[in-house]
Design a protein around this motif. Structure first.
Motif, mmCIF file in Angstrom:
data_model
loop_
_atom_site.group_PDB
_atom_site.id
_atom_site.type_symbol
_atom_site.label_atom_id
_atom_site.label_comp_id
_atom_site.label_asym_id
_atom_site.label_seq_id
_atom_site.Cartn_x
_atom_site.Cartn_y
_atom_site.Cartn_z
ATOM 1 N N VAL A 68 35.537 39.921 37.392
ATOM 2 C CA VAL A 68 34.270 39.404 37.908
ATOM 3 C C VAL A 68 34.505 38.987 39.348
ATOM 4 C CG1 VAL A 68 33.299 38.694 35.696
ATOM 5 C CG2 VAL A 68 34.772 37.112 36.944
ATOM 6 N N HIS A 69 33.450 39.062 40.179
ATOM 7 C CA HIS A 69 33.661 38.919 41.609
ATOM 8 C C HIS A 69 32.334 38.607 42.293
ATOM 9 C CE1 HIS A 69 31.780 42.890 41.950
ATOM 10 N NE2 HIS A 69 32.461 43.169 40.857
ATOM 11 N N PRO A 70 32.343 38.246 43.576
ATOM 12 C CA PRO A 70 31.093 38.013 44.306
ATOM 13 C C PRO A 70 30.189 39.237 44.297
ATOM 14 C CG PRO A 70 32.931 37.089 45.518
ATOM 15 C CD PRO A 70 33.524 37.870 44.386
ATOM 16 N N ILE A 71 28.873 38.991 44.343
ATOM 17 C CA ILE A 71 27.904 40.082 44.205
ATOM 18 C C ILE A 71 27.670 40.843 45.502
ATOM 19 C CG2 ILE A 71 26.734 38.965 42.298
ATOM 20 C CD1 ILE A 71 24.574 38.072 44.248
ATOM 21 N N ALA A 72 28.169 40.344 46.625
ATOM 22 C CA ALA A 72 27.926 41.006 47.914
ATOM 23 C C ALA A 72 28.388 42.459 47.862
ATOM 24 C CB ALA A 72 28.654 40.265 49.031
ATOM 25 N N GLY A 73 27.514 43.367 48.283
ATOM 26 C CA GLY A 73 27.825 44.783 48.254
ATOM 27 C C GLY A 73 27.341 45.489 47.009
ATOM 28 N N GLY A 74 26.911 44.723 45.989
ATOM 29 C CA GLY A 74 26.376 45.328 44.782
ATOM 30 C C GLY A 74 27.357 46.214 44.042
ATOM 31 N N LEU A 75 28.608 45.762 43.899
ATOM 32 C CA LEU A 75 29.652 46.622 43.329
ATOM 33 C C LEU A 75 29.937 46.358 41.858
ATOM 34 C CD1 LEU A 75 32.173 46.569 46.316
ATOM 35 C CD2 LEU A 75 30.413 48.275 45.801
ATOM 36 N N GLY A 76 29.321 45.344 41.263
ATOM 37 C CA GLY A 76 29.676 44.962 39.903
ATOM 38 C C GLY A 76 29.402 46.032 38.870
ATOM 39 N N MET A 77 28.126 46.383 38.671
ATOM 40 C CA MET A 77 27.781 47.416 37.702
ATOM 41 C C MET A 77 28.478 48.726 38.046
ATOM 42 S SD MET A 77 24.031 48.687 36.338
ATOM 43 C CE MET A 77 23.291 48.851 37.968
ATOM 44 N N ASN A 78 28.560 49.048 39.322
ATOM 45 C CA ASN A 78 29.166 50.306 39.748
ATOM 46 C C ASN A 78 30.653 50.376 39.418
ATOM 47 O OD1 ASN A 78 26.965 51.817 41.326
ATOM 48 N ND2 ASN A 78 26.826 49.748 42.140
ATOM 49 N N THR A 79 31.353 49.260 39.569
ATOM 50 C CA THR A 79 32.781 49.259 39.242
ATOM 51 C C THR A 79 32.992 49.399 37.746
ATOM 52 O OG1 THR A 79 33.204 47.863 41.169
ATOM 53 C CG2 THR A 79 34.943 48.004 39.512
ATOM 54 N N GLY A 80 32.129 48.779 36.945
ATOM 55 C CA GLY A 80 32.217 48.949 35.498
ATOM 56 C C GLY A 80 32.010 50.395 35.086
ATOM 57 N N ILE A 81 31.101 51.077 35.767
ATOM 58 C CA ILE A 81 30.856 52.496 35.480
ATOM 59 C C ILE A 81 32.090 53.330 35.820
ATOM 60 C CG2 ILE A 81 29.487 54.488 36.233
ATOM 61 C CD1 ILE A 81 27.127 52.403 36.532
ATOM 62 N N ARG A 82 32.748 52.994 36.941
ATOM 63 C CA ARG A 82 33.995 53.694 37.300
ATOM 64 C C ARG A 82 35.077 53.420 36.255
ATOM 65 N NH1 ARG A 82 34.878 54.538 42.831
ATOM 66 N NH2 ARG A 82 36.928 55.356 42.232
ATOM 67 N N ASP A 83 35.176 52.184 35.793
ATOM 68 C CA ASP A 83 36.127 51.869 34.722
ATOM 69 C C ASP A 83 35.863 52.745 33.502
ATOM 70 O OD1 ASP A 83 37.249 49.814 36.229
ATOM 71 O OD2 ASP A 83 36.343 48.198 35.058
ATOM 72 N N ALA A 84 34.583 52.840 33.130
ATOM 73 C CA ALA A 84 34.214 53.592 31.930
ATOM 74 C C ALA A 84 34.583 55.061 32.064
ATOM 75 C CB ALA A 84 32.718 53.439 31.660
ATOM 76 N N ALA A 85 34.364 55.629 33.248
ATOM 77 C CA ALA A 85 34.708 57.035 33.458
ATOM 78 C C ALA A 85 36.214 57.250 33.309
ATOM 79 C CB ALA A 85 34.229 57.493 34.830
#
Length: 370
Positions: free
Chosen positions: A289-306
């Motif tokens: 979990v991390h700061p929301i700046a840049g909007g990377l949260g959901m996107n990083t989870g999607i990369r993890d899933a791939a």
């Protein structure tokens, strides 16, 4: 994608996924399109309709292109958002930005659930994970209602308060600020233009933002918390949202209505000490979990899933080779743990830049995209 054929799991569960958010649903799709038997459990009573994470970047859209849902998502979302900046009540400028696809998290989840349903998989709600044991051949999970499920592998995609991570006893290293930094919610604002993401900032560092969510008549609200007489943050309420809007925006005649999501957010910079324990894996917010700046949260989870989808498909196709040192089972953590570490440092710096930028007239969240 080539199907994975493994007679041992015909009619059984090869991968059990805890968590039906974007990470868990993406992983389920990655596996299901390969013909891998998968089940998705979620402790909630059903789907939500909250905007939450609200953007998909190019990497996520590439993943979703492979999964056959990019066109559907693009038809729902919007591109080319214009940031309308105000400072101490005065309109300063409009800043075009092309940071990806603006779309509500609930809409992403809905499209992924539809894709899964077409593959014969449905999310099982009111199915909380209560415990599990693992051995050399698989994992036996126990649910809160007493049922048990056996699978070859278990993926914990169950958020920042991950039950999977807690059951494994994996430390969640880092820090969390004591007080909320922001209140958030979904509201309607009749009369306010939906052509812009409105960002009102004030010289004292406070502010409020209203972002129009595509395919809806709602805005996502983000604002500095209200405080009481002692300077302590107050919990978010619709009435509080209105007071914050009146204070920072000062637009007479705009009334915020139908607040359907009210929450707060605090700076949280943590990652799991490891992302794998035997046959159990962590992904998404369960791992970092991390700061929301840049909007990377959901996107990083999607990369993890791939990445985890590739790992599990390889492990099921050739279990012996996958279990060797440096094999497929080791590959996931080797790739994604350093990525999580870099993510925490990156988003912390982005957050610092945004906090500095909002004190300058005409600057705002785009500072976190640089």
């Amino acid at each position: 994608m080539a199907d994975v054929t493994n007679e041992a799991f015909e009619g059984a569960t090869a991968v059990l996924i805890a968590g039906g958010g974007p990470t868990g649903l993406t992983l389920a799709c990655e596996l299901a399109v390969r013909g891998i038997p998968v089940r998705v459990l979620d402790q909630r009573g059903g789907p939500h309709r909250e905007s939450r994470g609200k953007g998909l970047n190019a990497d996520s859209l590439e993943v979703f292109g492979r999964l056959g849902v990019e066109e559907r998502l693009s038809a729902i979302g919007a591109r080319g958002l214009v940031l309308r900046k105000y400072f101490d009540g005065a309109h300063i400028n409009d800043t075009p930005t092309d940071a990806g696809l603006l779309i509500g998290q609930w809409q992403v989840e809905e499209v992924l659930r539809e894709r899964l349903a077409g593959l014969g998989v449905r999310v099982e709600y009111e199915a909380g994970l209560a415990g599990f044991v693992q051995d050399e051949t698989g994992v036996k999970a126990r649910l809160a209602d007493g049922r048990s499920i056996r699978a070859a592998y278990l993926a914990g995609c169950d958020g920042g308060h991950s039950t999977t991570r807690e059951l494994l006893g994996i430390p969640f290293e880092g820090h969390t600020e004591e007080k909320p930094t922001m209140v958030v919610g979904d509201v309607r604002a009749p009369g306010l233009s939906r052509d812009h993401w409105h960002q009102w900032y004030t010289s004292d560092g406070g502010g409020i933002m209203l972002c129009p969510m595509p395919g809806t008549d709602t805005f996502q609200l983000q604002a500095s918390p209200e405080t009481d007489g002692r300077g302590e943050p107050l919990p978010p309420t619709q009435e509080g949202f209105q007071r914050l809007f009146d204070r920072h925006a000062g637009m007479e005649g705009i009334r915020l209505t139908e607040a359907t999501w009210l929450s707060d957010w605090r700076v949280n910079v943590r990652r799991a000490a490891r992302m794998r324990d035997g046959r159990v894996f962590l992904a998404g917010d369960a791992a970092h979990v991390h700061p929301i700046a840049g909007g990377l949260g959901m996107n990083t989870g999607i990369r993890d899933a791939a990445a985890l989808g590739r790992t599990l498909a390889a492990a099921l196709a050739d279990p012996v080779a996958a279990a060797e040192p440096g094999g497929a089972l080791d590959a996931y953590e080797a790739e994604r743990l350093p990525a999580a570490e870099a993510l925490l440092a990156d988003t912390t710096e982005r957050h610092r830049r945004v906090l500095a930028a909002v004190r300058e007239p005409g600057r705002g969240t785009e500072a976190g995209l640089d």
